[in-house]
Design a protein around this motif. Structure first.
Motif, PDB file in Angstrom:
ATOM      1  N   ASN A 218       2.951  -7.346  12.655  1.00  0.00           N
ATOM      2  CA  ASN A 218       2.397  -7.843  13.915  1.00  0.00           C
ATOM      3  C   ASN A 218       1.914  -6.669  14.750  1.00  0.00           C
ATOM      4  O   ASN A 218       2.566  -5.615  14.787  1.00  0.00           O
ATOM      5  CB  ASN A 218       3.477  -8.560  14.732  1.00  0.00           C
ATOM      6  N   ALA A 219       0.769  -6.860  15.446  1.00  0.00           N
ATOM      7  CA  ALA A 219       0.397  -5.908  16.497  1.00  0.00           C
ATOM      8  C   ALA A 219       0.879  -6.557  17.786  1.00  0.00           C
ATOM      9  O   ALA A 219       0.640  -7.761  17.998  1.00  0.00           O
ATOM     10  CB  ALA A 219      -1.112  -5.715  16.529  1.00  0.00           C
ATOM     11  N   GLU A 244      -4.680   3.478  13.209  1.00  0.00           N
ATOM     12  CA  GLU A 244      -3.256   3.680  12.921  1.00  0.00           C
ATOM     13  C   GLU A 244      -2.632   2.359  12.455  1.00  0.00           C
ATOM     14  O   GLU A 244      -1.766   2.351  11.580  1.00  0.00           O
ATOM     15  CB  GLU A 244      -2.551   4.217  14.180  1.00  0.00           C
ATOM     16  N   PHE A 245      -3.110   1.259  13.013  1.00  0.00           N
ATOM     17  CA  PHE A 245      -2.627  -0.054  12.552  1.00  0.00           C
ATOM     18  C   PHE A 245      -3.027  -0.265  11.084  1.00  0.00           C
ATOM     19  O   PHE A 245      -2.210  -0.686  10.256  1.00  0.00           O
ATOM     20  CB  PHE A 245      -3.198  -1.174  13.445  1.00  0.00           C
ATOM     21  N   VAL A 246      -4.272   0.052  10.756  1.00  0.00           N
ATOM     22  CA  VAL A 246      -4.753  -0.101   9.373  1.00  0.00           C
ATOM     23  C   VAL A 246      -3.917   0.782   8.437  1.00  0.00           C
ATOM     24  O   VAL A 246      -3.539   0.364   7.336  1.00  0.00           O
ATOM     25  CB  VAL A 246      -6.259   0.265   9.283  1.00  0.00           C
ATOM     26  N   ARG A 247      -3.628   2.000   8.882  1.00  0.00           N
ATOM     27  CA  ARG A 247      -2.788   2.893   8.064  1.00  0.00           C
ATOM     28  C   ARG A 247      -1.421   2.253   7.801  1.00  0.00           C
ATOM     29  O   ARG A 247      -0.882   2.334   6.695  1.00  0.00           O
ATOM     30  CB  ARG A 247      -2.563   4.245   8.778  1.00  0.00           C
ATOM     31  N   THR A 248      -0.850   1.626   8.822  1.00  0.00           N
ATOM     32  CA  THR A 248       0.482   1.007   8.667  1.00  0.00           C
ATOM     33  C   THR A 248       0.421  -0.087   7.598  1.00  0.00           C
ATOM     34  O   THR A 248       1.307  -0.194   6.745  1.00  0.00           O
ATOM     35  CB  THR A 248       0.960   0.432  10.022  1.00  0.00           C
ATOM     36  N   VAL A 249      -0.641  -0.888   7.631  1.00  0.00           N
ATOM     37  CA  VAL A 249      -0.804  -1.951   6.628  1.00  0.00           C
ATOM     38  C   VAL A 249      -0.925  -1.330   5.229  1.00  0.00           C
ATOM     39  O   VAL A 249      -0.280  -1.775   4.271  1.00  0.00           O
ATOM     40  CB  VAL A 249      -2.056  -2.811   6.945  1.00  0.00           C
ATOM     41  N   ALA A 250      -1.731  -0.288   5.122  1.00  0.00           N
ATOM     42  CA  ALA A 250      -1.953   0.343   3.806  1.00  0.00           C
ATOM     43  C   ALA A 250      -0.650   0.929   3.248  1.00  0.00           C
ATOM     44  O   ALA A 250      -0.351   0.775   2.054  1.00  0.00           O
ATOM     45  CB  ALA A 250      -3.019   1.444   3.930  1.00  0.00           C
ATOM     46  N   VAL A 251       0.129   1.572   4.105  1.00  0.00           N
ATOM     47  CA  VAL A 251       1.383   2.172   3.625  1.00  0.00           C
ATOM     48  C   VAL A 251       2.353   1.063   3.203  1.00  0.00           C
ATOM     49  O   VAL A 251       3.029   1.175   2.168  1.00  0.00           O
ATOM     50  CB  VAL A 251       1.991   3.125   4.693  1.00  0.00           C
ATOM     51  N   ALA A 252       2.383  -0.042   3.960  1.00  0.00           N
ATOM     52  CA  ALA A 252       3.244  -1.179   3.566  1.00  0.00           C
ATOM     53  C   ALA A 252       2.825  -1.683   2.184  1.00  0.00           C
ATOM     54  O   ALA A 252       3.670  -1.956   1.323  1.00  0.00           O
ATOM     55  CB  ALA A 252       3.150  -2.296   4.601  1.00  0.00           C
ATOM     56  N   ARG A 253       1.530  -1.807   1.956  1.00  0.00           N
ATOM     57  CA  ARG A 253       1.029  -2.289   0.661  1.00  0.00           C
ATOM     58  C   ARG A 253       1.446  -1.372  -0.493  1.00  0.00           C
ATOM     59  O   ARG A 253       1.885  -1.826  -1.550  1.00  0.00           O
ATOM     60  CB  ARG A 253      -0.513  -2.435   0.734  1.00  0.00           C
ATOM     61  N   ILE A 254       1.338  -0.050  -0.270  1.00  0.00           N
ATOM     62  CA  ILE A 254       1.673   0.905  -1.340  1.00  0.00           C
ATOM     63  C   ILE A 254       3.184   0.877  -1.620  1.00  0.00           C
ATOM     64  O   ILE A 254       3.613   0.897  -2.774  1.00  0.00           O
ATOM     65  CB  ILE A 254       1.203   2.332  -0.951  1.00  0.00           C
ATOM     66  N   LEU A 277     -10.948  -4.069   7.482  1.00  0.00           N
ATOM     67  CA  LEU A 277     -10.254  -2.853   7.015  1.00  0.00           C
ATOM     68  C   LEU A 277      -8.807  -3.165   6.633  1.00  0.00           C
ATOM     69  O   LEU A 277      -8.278  -2.606   5.670  1.00  0.00           O
ATOM     70  CB  LEU A 277     -10.271  -1.773   8.106  1.00  0.00           C
ATOM     71  N   CYS A 278      -8.177  -4.064   7.388  1.00  0.00           N
ATOM     72  CA  CYS A 278      -6.789  -4.453   7.047  1.00  0.00           C
ATOM     73  C   CYS A 278      -6.755  -5.132   5.678  1.00  0.00           C
ATOM     74  O   CYS A 278      -5.840  -4.889   4.888  1.00  0.00           O
ATOM     75  CB  CYS A 278      -6.204  -5.377   8.109  1.00  0.00           C
TER      76      CYS A 278
END
Ligand code: SAM
Ligand code: DTB
Ligand code: SF4
Length: 327
Positions: A218-219, A244-254, A277-278
């Motif tokens: 969630n944002a 930074e939000f997009v980065r958080t999603v990407a790290v969660a995915r990895i 991007l998300c």
């Protein structure tokens, strides 16, 4: 291999395009690349919650003017679920503003679960803390998912909530897991936390005994009258940067490659490009419909237009994501 905080911090620091590339590879190894799972939320018991979560409109400690309501009748819940199904949603998530359900509410809750399931929808509830026997009863009634968030890092947690501990949240997650239900667990970013806190938050999720099947990111939706909503309204620069939000999603995915990563609250104030991007970063689930629990959401028409523009389609079933994987 169990990731350390240093490993996770290193992912956050990658050049964005390298991070997105890794996230896409993890995503495509486990999920249909252009399918997004759709869930619809309903607040079945609104407001008057004794907890003091600093982001929430439903806390008695917030000055949001929200009227507290009783638990809804099962018939009204089923009518809303039927509408969600007709709009194309695959899962119906029922939320209650409770610290925990009372045992006397369990019959009504189980009736709702069985009724929603009979409509051919997946079922999810978020009711606060659960005992093991409450979790077992919900599982027997047919509850597929239970949502209970860790919300943020263990270090930042005390600045957001004082009435419930991190350890209590972990206990509820253990009860949900032991009952056989799928776990939906994530949190909120944009609450004034540091990058280090986002690292700690994802570390806590990725090192649970098993990865959650569903991870809502969630944002923060800033709501006037809540501690965090007022803080953000008064200092707009504190709002989380969208990249930074997009980065958080990407790290969660990895970190949790088989989980469904849900782009959750906060979508209404995100541009189509940020949402795209998300999805590129590995988000493959959203809340659709024009309301979350108490606040607005992007809504069916906007989502249909976005899906058409991006060539995305609604996921029919996320069954593979529910196969248990050691965390
Ligand atoms: N009362 C239950 C509990 O907290 O366990 C369930 C409902 S609660 C509203 C579910 C989750 O919604 C919270 O854990 C939080 O992560 C998210 N949430 C609540 N208010 C939010 C807000 N203003 N912005 C973003 N997420 C929010
Ligand atoms: C979750 O992580 N996000 C949803 C769901 N789980 C229950 C709730 C978002 C609530 C947003 C604020 C509101 O509408 O009150
Ligand atoms: Fe209550 Fe849940 Fe809101 Fe916290 S997030 S105040 S527990 S409804």
């Amino acid at each position: 291999m169990t990731p350390t905080r240093d490993d996770i911090a290193a992912l956050f620091e990658l050049p964005l395009l390298d991070l997105l590339w890794q996230a896409q590879q993890a995503h495509r190894a486990h999920h249909a690349p252009n399918e997004v799972q759709l869930s619809t939320l309903l607040s079945i018991k609104t407001g008057g919650c004794p907890e003091d979560c600093g982001y929430c409109s439903q806390s008695v400690h917030a000055k949001t003017g929200l009227k507290a309501e009783k638990l809804m009748d099962a018939d009204a819940v089923l009518a809303a679920a039927a509408e969600a199904k007709a709009a194309g949603s695959g899962r119906f998530c029922m939320g209650a503003a409770w610290r925990e359900p009372k045992d006397r509410d369990m019959d009504a809750l189980c009736e709702m679960v069985a009724g929603v399931k009979a409509l051919g929808l997946e079922t999810c509830m978020t009711l606060g803390m659960l005992t093991r026997s409450q979790a077992d009863r919900l599982a027997e009634a047919g509850l597929d998912y239970y949502n209970h968030n860790l919300d943020t890092s263990p270090e930042h947690y005390g600045a957001i909530i004082t009435t419930r501990t991190y350890a209590e949240r972990l206990d509820t997650l253990e009860h949900v897991r032991a009952s056989g239900m799928a776990v939906c667990c994530g949190g909120i970013v944009g609450m004034g936390e540091s990058r280090e806190d986002r690292v700690g938050f994802l570390h806590a999720l990725a090192t649970l005994p098993e990865h959650p099947e569903s991870v809502p990111i969630n944002a923060l939706v800033p709501i006037r009258g809540t501690v965090l909503g007022d803080m953000l309204a008064d200092t707009p620069l504190a709002r989380i940067d969208e990249i930074e939000f997009v980065r958080t999603v990407a790290v969660a995915r990895i970190l949790m490659p088989r989980a469904m990563v849900r782009l959750s609250a906060g979508r209404e104030s995100m541009s189509e490009s940020t949402q795209a991007l998300c999805f590129l970063a590995g988000a493959n689930s959203i809340f659709t419909g024009d309301k979350l629990l108490t606040t607005g959401n992007a809504g069916g028409d906007a989502d249909a237009a976005l899906f058409a523009k991006l060539g995305l389609s609604a996921m029919v079933s996320d069954q593979p994501a529910r196969m248990r994987v050691a965390g």
